[in-house]
Design a protein around this motif. Structure first.
Motif: not given
Length: 250
Positions: A79-95
């Motif tokens: 297991n990793p000692v740390a996990v970064t989750i860095f998303f949102g720039a694409n999710d927030s695209s205008l539909k």
């Protein structure tokens, strides 16, 4: 038996891992220089540079599907000692302008929660997770990029802010750490355009900003790790194998 052969037959060193999971903002060439340098500096106890799992263009809808392929229970899967989750720039695209990458706000929140919950199910506790909000968008610069690609402006900074706020709420609900890049880069109404290379992705200055703000959070995860190898001044001069291998390994 040679010293190298005796060392090879001894116990292996298990290096702690840090997983950087994100979209193209994690993937672009400048990004690993910030995060990797941060982790390497803070985990001098023996940890190698972090493992990056970035996918350009990905959103949380796709990310949560592939996360179980990166971390799972089983032999040899430390297991990793740390996990970064860095998303949102694409999710927030205008539909209307970018329906393929767009993810509705409610689903974005649910996807982040699902990923945190999955990590907990494979014994990565919430204390090891760091959510990172998308950075602010410089609309003027990004619109130029869109025009060059033959499309209209497909993101708005105000909308990105809604996704950043949703990320913060998920972190509060799930009890994880969070780095609010969207707010920090705009603090005191500063001009954040220099933090971005094209209005969306981080510039070298933006990566340095990420480095300075991510390091304290990662340090909490890795500072308690034991030293896997001794400090050079502590290595026995006459018989270094005593220090480097231990009594039972040579």
């Amino acid at each position: 038996m040679s010293l190298c052969e005796r060392a090879a037959s001894g116990s292996a060193l298990l290096w702690p891992r840090v997983l950087l999971f994100g979209d193209s903002i994690t993937q672009v060439p400048a990004a690993p220089s910030a995060a990797s340098a941060c982790v390497s500096e803070q985990s001098r106890r023996g940890s190698p540079p972090p493992h990056r799992a970035p996918r350009a263009g990905y959103n949380t809808r796709w990310a949560k599907i592939i996360l179980p392929r990166l971390i799972r229970k089983g032999p040899g899967m430390e297991n990793p000692v740390a996990v970064t989750i860095f998303f949102g720039a694409n999710d927030s695209s205008l539909k209307d302008e970018n329906p393929k990458q767009h993810v509705p706000l409610d689903e974005y929140s649910a996807n982040l929660r699902d990923m945190v919950q999955y990590l907990r199910s494979v014994d990565v506790p919430r204390e090891r997770v760091i959510l990172i909000t998308p950075p602010p968008l410089c609309e003027a610069a990004w619109e130029k990029e869109c025009v060059l690609k033959g499309c209209k402006l497909n993101r708005l900074n105000s909308v990105v802010g809604e996704y950043a706020n949703a990320c913060l709420q998920v972190a509060r609900d799930c009890g994880t750490d969070v780095l609010d890049l969207w707010t920090l880069m705009q603090k005191d109404s500063q001009d954040f355009s220099s933090y971005l290379s094209d209005g969306l992705h981080l510039s070298p200055m933006g990566n340095e900003f990420l480095f300075l703000n991510l390091c304290p959070l990662l340090d909490k995860k890795v500072s308690s790790l034991p030293w896997l190898l001794p400090y050079w001044k502590d290595v026995e001069e006459a018989k270094p194998e005593l220090s480097l291998l231990g009594d039972g390994d040579y």
